[in-house]
Design a protein around this motif. Structure first.
Motif, PDB file in Angstrom:
ATOM      1  N   CYS A 166      13.190   6.808  -7.885  1.00  0.00           N
ATOM      2  CA  CYS A 166      12.181   6.173  -7.122  1.00  0.00           C
ATOM      3  C   CYS A 166      10.817   5.835  -8.081  1.00  0.00           C
ATOM      4  CB  CYS A 166      11.713   6.873  -5.958  1.00  0.00           C
ATOM      5  SG  CYS A 166      13.218   7.364  -4.737  1.00  0.00           S
ATOM      6  N   LEU A 194       7.797   3.347  -7.064  1.00  0.00           N
ATOM      7  CA  LEU A 194       6.776   3.885  -6.886  1.00  0.00           C
ATOM      8  C   LEU A 194       5.675   3.247  -7.925  1.00  0.00           C
ATOM      9  CD1 LEU A 194       4.934   5.837  -5.491  1.00  0.00           C
ATOM     10  CD2 LEU A 194       5.214   7.586  -7.406  1.00  0.00           C
ATOM     11  N   ASP A 221       4.784  -0.111  -6.091  1.00  0.00           N
ATOM     12  CA  ASP A 221       4.283   0.285  -4.965  1.00  0.00           C
ATOM     13  C   ASP A 221       2.633   0.522  -5.271  1.00  0.00           C
ATOM     14  OD1 ASP A 221       4.018   0.789  -1.969  1.00  0.00           O
ATOM     15  OD2 ASP A 221       3.220   2.648  -2.673  1.00  0.00           O
ATOM     16  N   VAL A 279       0.568  10.849  -3.977  1.00  0.00           N
ATOM     17  CA  VAL A 279       0.948   9.932  -2.932  1.00  0.00           C
ATOM     18  C   VAL A 279       0.486  10.033  -1.711  1.00  0.00           C
ATOM     19  CG1 VAL A 279       3.031   8.611  -2.395  1.00  0.00           C
ATOM     20  CG2 VAL A 279       3.025   9.309  -4.677  1.00  0.00           C
ATOM     21  N   PHE A 320      12.469   7.460   0.159  1.00  0.00           N
ATOM     22  CA  PHE A 320      11.289   6.655  -0.318  1.00  0.00           C
ATOM     23  C   PHE A 320      10.757   5.856   0.550  1.00  0.00           C
ATOM     24  CE2 PHE A 320       9.131   3.094  -2.788  1.00  0.00           C
ATOM     25  CZ  PHE A 320       8.347   4.196  -3.477  1.00  0.00           C
ATOM     26  N   ARG A 322       7.002   7.774   1.200  1.00  0.00           N
ATOM     27  CA  ARG A 322       6.666   7.393  -0.285  1.00  0.00           C
ATOM     28  C   ARG A 322       6.662   9.074  -1.139  1.00  0.00           C
ATOM     29  NH1 ARG A 322       8.188   2.878   0.677  1.00  0.00           N
ATOM     30  NH2 ARG A 322       7.056   1.068   0.514  1.00  0.00           N
TER      31      ARG A 322
END
Length: 431
Positions: free
Chosen positions: A43, A47, A50, A108, A175, A179
C-alpha cells in the motif's frame, strides 16, 4: 538419531522442528511480521498517491524509497549482524518496525502525513527489515541442528511465500476500507514478533563478538572470503543475471496482459495469485527436491527449465496459461532459494554469516534493478512477447554458462555437517 549443533559441534538428540520451542517462537513471530510487511508494503505507493493528490511521481519516489536501502545498507548491516547479539538485533528491529508503522498509521489517521515524512518512514521500515532478515538467517544456525537446516529454511521460504500471497491482496482491501488499517496491522505483527524473540533462549551471539575492528576491515574480510570460494564466486553473479531476466519477464507480462491484450488490471492479480501458489508449492516441496536432485542438476537444470518456460510464454496468450507458466518459474525459484540458503549457511564460517548473506543479497538486488532498467529499453523497441523471448535466450546462455563452469558441476549440498568453524574452511567444490 543425532545431529551436530553448529554452534557447539556436539552430538545431541534431535528435536523435531514442530517441538523446537525457539524455532517456533522465531517462525510464528516473524510470519506475523512478514505478513504485516506485505500488508503495508503493497500500500505504500497507493498511500503516496493519496497523500500527494494523485502524483505518479510521488508513487515512484515511494517505490524508490523501498529499494534504495537494499543498495546502501546491506553490506554495513552484514557487518553489524556479525558483531552484535543477533537475537537482540532482531528484537530491536521488530520494536523499531512496530514504532515506524504505528507512526504511519497515526499520521494517516490524523491527516498529518506529508510525502517527505512518508519517504523517510518507508526507508526506515525497509532498513530495519533488511537488518532483521540477516540476523534471523544467521540465528537459525544456533536454533536448529545442522541436520534439520534444509527443513527449517524450506519452512521459512514457505512462510515468506504465504505471507506474500495473502498479504498483498488483503492489504489493498484494508487500504480501501481505511487508509491507516494496513499499517496498524503491520505494527501489531511486528510487536508480536518482538515479544516472541524476547523469549528465545538460544545464544545467538556470533563468535568473537567482543572484538572491535574497523568496519571496512570486517567488510573486506567478507568480500575476500566470498571471492575465494569457487562456487559462490560464480553462482552469485549467475543468479543475479538470471534474476534480471526474471524481472524483465514479470514486467513484460503486465504489459502483455493490460496494454497489448486489453485485459482489466484484475487479470494481473489473477496471474500473480497463480504464480504465488507455484512459489508456495516450491517452498513446501524444496526439501524433497534437495534430497533427490544433486545441487548441480538443480541449478543448471533450473536455469534451463526457466528458459523453456519463458519461451513458452512467447506462444501462450491466455492469462491462465501465462499464470501457470509463471507459477512453474516461481516453484523453481523457491527451490533455488532454499538450496542456495542451505549451501551458503553450511559452508560459511559462523562469524561471517551476516556479511556473506549481505554480499549475495546485494548482488542479487543489483541484478533485479538492472533487469528493471533493461526492460524500459526493451519495451521501447519491442513488444511484450518479444521482450520475453529475448529474456528466454539470455536465460539459456546463463544455463550454458553454469553447465560449463567446473565449480558449478562439482558443488554438493551438505546438510548433515556443522557450519565451517573458521574463515579458512574448505569449499566443497574441491571434493
Amino acid at each position: 538419531m543425532t545431529a551436530v549443533d553448529p554452534s557447539a559441534g556436539e552430538s545431541t538428540e534431535v528435536v523435531p522442528l514442530r517441538r523446537n520451542r525457539d524455532f517456533l517462537l522465531l517462525w510464528t513471530g516473524n510470519w506475523l511480521q512478514f505478513f504485516g510487511s506485505r500488508l503495508s508494503g503493497a500500500c505504500y505507493p497507493l498511500l503516496a498517491l493519496d497523500v500527494s493528490g494523485g502524483s505518479a511521481r510521488a508513487a515512484g519516489l515511494a517505490s524508490m524509497a523501498a529499494v534504495v536501502p537494499y543498495a546502501v545498507l546491506q553490506l554495513p548491516a552484514g557487518v553489524l549482524v556479525d558483531r552484535w547479539d543477533r537475537r537482540r538485533v532482531m528484537e530491536i528491529c521488530a520494536v523499531g518496525r512496530a514504532t515506524v508503522l504505528a507512526v504511519v498509521a497515526a499520521a494517516v489517521l490524523l491527516g498529518s502525513l506529508g510525502i517527505p515524512w512518508l519517504l523517510a518512514l518507508i526507508a526506515a521500515d525497509v532498513s530495519l527489515a533488511i537488518v532483521a532478515g540477516l540476523a534471523e538467517r544467521a540465528s537459525v544456525l544456533t536454533i536448529v541442528p545442522a541436520a534439520q537446516l534444509t527443513a527449517a529454511m524450506a519452512q521459512n521460504e514457505a512462510r515468506g511465500r504465504s505471507a506474500g500471497l495473502l498479504g498483498g491482496p488483503l492489504g489493498t482491501v484494508l487500504f480501501s476500507w481505511a487508509r491507516w488499517s494496513p499499517y496498524l496491522a503491520g505494527a501489531v505483527g511486528a510487536a508480536v514478533a518482538a515479544v516472541n524473540i524476547r523469549f528465545i533462549r538460544a545464544d545467538c551471539r556470533p563468535p568473537r563478538a567482543a572484538q572491535r575492528r574497523l568496519v571496512r576491515r570486517d567488510l573486506a574480510d567478507g568480500l575476500v572470503w566470498v571471492r575465494r570460494q569457487p562456487f559462490l564466486r560464480v553462482a552469485i553473479p549467475l543468479t543475479a543475471v538470471a534474476g534480471g531476466f526474471l524481472q524483465v519477464v514479470s514486467l513484460a507480462l503486465v504489459v502483455v496482459l493490460v496494454k497489448e491484450q486489453g485485459h482489466d488490471e484484475s487479470t494481473v492479480g489473477l496471474l500473480l495469485g497463480i504464480s504465488g501458489c507455484g512459489g508456495l508449492l516450491g517452498a513446501l516441496t524444496a526439501r524433497w527436491w534437495t534430497r533427490r536432485v544433486p545441487l548441480p542438476a538443480l541449478l543448471c537444470g533450473g536455469f534451463a527449465v526457466w528458459a523453456l518456460l519463458m519461451a513458452g510464454m512467447y506462444v501462450v496468450s491466455s492469462p491462465v496459461g501465462l499464470g501457470v507458466l509463471f507459477g512453474a518459474m516461481n516453484l523453481i525459484g523457491a527451490v533455488f532459494g532454499v538450496a542456495a540458503a542451505v549451501y551458503q549457511m553450511t559452508m560459511t564460517p559462523h562469524e561471517m554469516q551476516g556479511r556473506v548473506a549481505a554480499v549475495a543479497g546485494l548482488v542479487t538486488a543489483a541484478g533485479s534493478t538492472a533487469g528493471a532498467l533493461a526492460f524500459s529499453s526493451l519495451i521501447d523497441r519491442f513488444d511484450g512477447p518479444t521482450a520475453i523471448l529475448l529474456s528466454a535466450g539470455g536465460m539459456a546462455l546463463v544455463a550454458l554458462a553454469a553447465l560449463l563452469v567446473p565449480a558449478m558441476r562439482r558443488a554438493r549440498l551438505v546438510t548433515d555437517t556443522p557450519v565451517a568453524p573458521a574463515a579458512e574452511a574448505a569449499d566443497p567444490t574441491s571434493v
